[in-house]
Design a protein around this motif. Structure first.
Motif, PDB file in Angstrom:
ATOM      1  N   ALA A  20       0.837  -1.207   0.000  1.00  0.00           N
ATOM      2  CA  ALA A  20       0.000   0.000   0.000  1.00  0.00           C
ATOM      3  C   ALA A  20       0.867   1.251   0.000  1.00  0.00           C
ATOM      4  O   ALA A  20       0.562   2.229  -0.698  1.00  0.00           O
ATOM      5  CB  ALA A  20      -0.928  -0.009   1.213  1.00  0.00           C
TER       6      ALA A  20
ATOM      7  N   LYS B  30      -2.431  -4.788  -0.693  1.00  0.00           N
ATOM      8  CA  LYS B  30      -1.842  -5.396   0.509  1.00  0.00           C
ATOM      9  C   LYS B  30      -2.183  -6.879   0.582  1.00  0.00           C
ATOM     10  O   LYS B  30      -1.362  -7.699   1.010  1.00  0.00           O
ATOM     11  CB  LYS B  30      -2.345  -4.686   1.762  1.00  0.00           C
TER      12      LYS B  30
ATOM     13  N   SER C 239      -5.430   0.380  -1.946  1.00  0.00           N
ATOM     14  CA  SER C 239      -4.369   0.066  -0.984  1.00  0.00           C
ATOM     15  C   SER C 239      -4.650  -1.246  -0.260  1.00  0.00           C
ATOM     16  O   SER C 239      -3.753  -2.087  -0.092  1.00  0.00           O
ATOM     17  CB  SER C 239      -4.232   1.203   0.027  1.00  0.00           C
TER      18      SER C 239
END
Length: 318
Positions: free
Chosen positions: A122, A189, A185
């Motif tokens: 991220a 991840k 993000s």
């Protein structure tokens, strides 16, 4: 597939000729909620919001938002007003004076100094987006997406998506262009858990830029990490964040959203390199809501560093 027309029909209120859908559930993989992301982006458009009436639309993914979909999440316990009413006057007064106490925390300079900060996929994504779109990191909003930040220019958008996939070793990322930055993000991840800073794209970008910035001073890129780990006694994750901050904060030109891209002056000698790294450390700390000080605070070296840092930040604010 008439996706745009389908969304218009679903989300518009009955009064505006639509179905008045209040909840949209995507049956798909939680790590790649492509349709949910598209629907969320659509609902943010002013033209669509004007057709909703007073109704809000909840958009969820069956895996990502399983607790909400299957109603296994818990509502907060209701406040029982009668308990407060029956309390003795003295107890009520004590409760009233004690209540504001938690609000005192933000007055401090920051949370405790963490030994290290992780730099995950991220962080790499936000850094690459900020670099590519000529923005300072703090200028990227939660509602922004790669599509909106590229102003609909397909060539710029596609190149950014290619670079992002290359940086994270993911190839094409479903829905990456239209997902808002927080959603993207979270997605990367989950998909790039093994990511380590920096991937091939940011490594090449930073090496080229910092060679120009640090070259005239006689310092190498490794000097940045050395100062973070040896002088500041912070971990390797901190060093990655500071390196990215230094690169982003010494770019030429103006941000597309106003102001200069540079927030740290380009150093001309070794002492100014140290001061620039120190300024980058403090910028990273502020962004993460923590406070850091040089471990040797109070010594002669620390005094020189503090003075240099004050001078360099004074040049920016002045």
């Amino acid at each position: 597939m008439r996706w745009i027309e389908t969304q218009d029909l679903m989300f518009a209120s009955v009064e505006n000729g639509g179905l008045g859908v209040e909840r949209f559930v995507e049956i798909g993989v939680g790590q790649s909620p492509t349709v949910a992301n598209l629907a969320s982006s659509t609902l943010k458009l002013p033209a669509v919001q004007s057709t909703l009436g007073e109704r809000g639309v909840e958009v969820v993914n069956v895996e990502r938002d399983a607790a909400a979909v299957f109603a296994t999440d818990e509502d907060p316990a209701p406040v029982e007003d009668d308990v407060v009413d029956e309390a003795p006057a003295a107890e009520s007064a004590a409760t009233t004076t004690a209540a504001p106490a938690p609000a005192a925390a933000p007055a401090s300079s920051g949370g405790p100094r963490p030994a290290d900060l992780g730099f995950d996929a991220a962080d790499g994504t936000r850094t690459l987006i900020a670099w590519w779109t000529k923005l300072r990191p703090e200028q990227i909003g939660a509602a922004d997406s790669i599509e909106s930040l590229c102003d609909g220019a397909s060539s710029r958008r596609n190149q950014l998506l290619v670079d992002l996939g290359g940086e994270l070793s993911l190839g094409a990322i479903d829905g990456a262009a239209d997902a808002d930055v927080p959603t993207l993000s979270a997605q990367v991840k989950g998909l790039a858990r093994s990511y380590k800073p920096f991937g091939p794209v940011l490594s090449a970008t930073f090496a080229d830029h910092l060679k120009k910035v640090l070259g005239p001073t006689g310092r190498k890129q490794s000097a940045v990490a050395d100062r973070v780990t040896d002088v500041w006694q912070l971990g390797a994750g901190w060093a990655s964040h500071v390196l990215a901050e230094l690169a982003l904060s010494t770019r030429d030109g103006s941000s597309v959203r106003g102001g200069d891209l540079a927030t740290i002056p380009v150093p001309s000698n070794g002492a100014e390199v140290d001061a620039a790294v120190d300024a980058a450390v403090q910028a990273v700390a502020a962004r993460h809501g923590v406070s850091v000080d040089l471990p040797s605070a109070g010594g002669s070296d620390a005094t020189v560093d503090a003075a240099a840092l004050a001078e360099i930040t004074g040049e920016i604010t002045g």
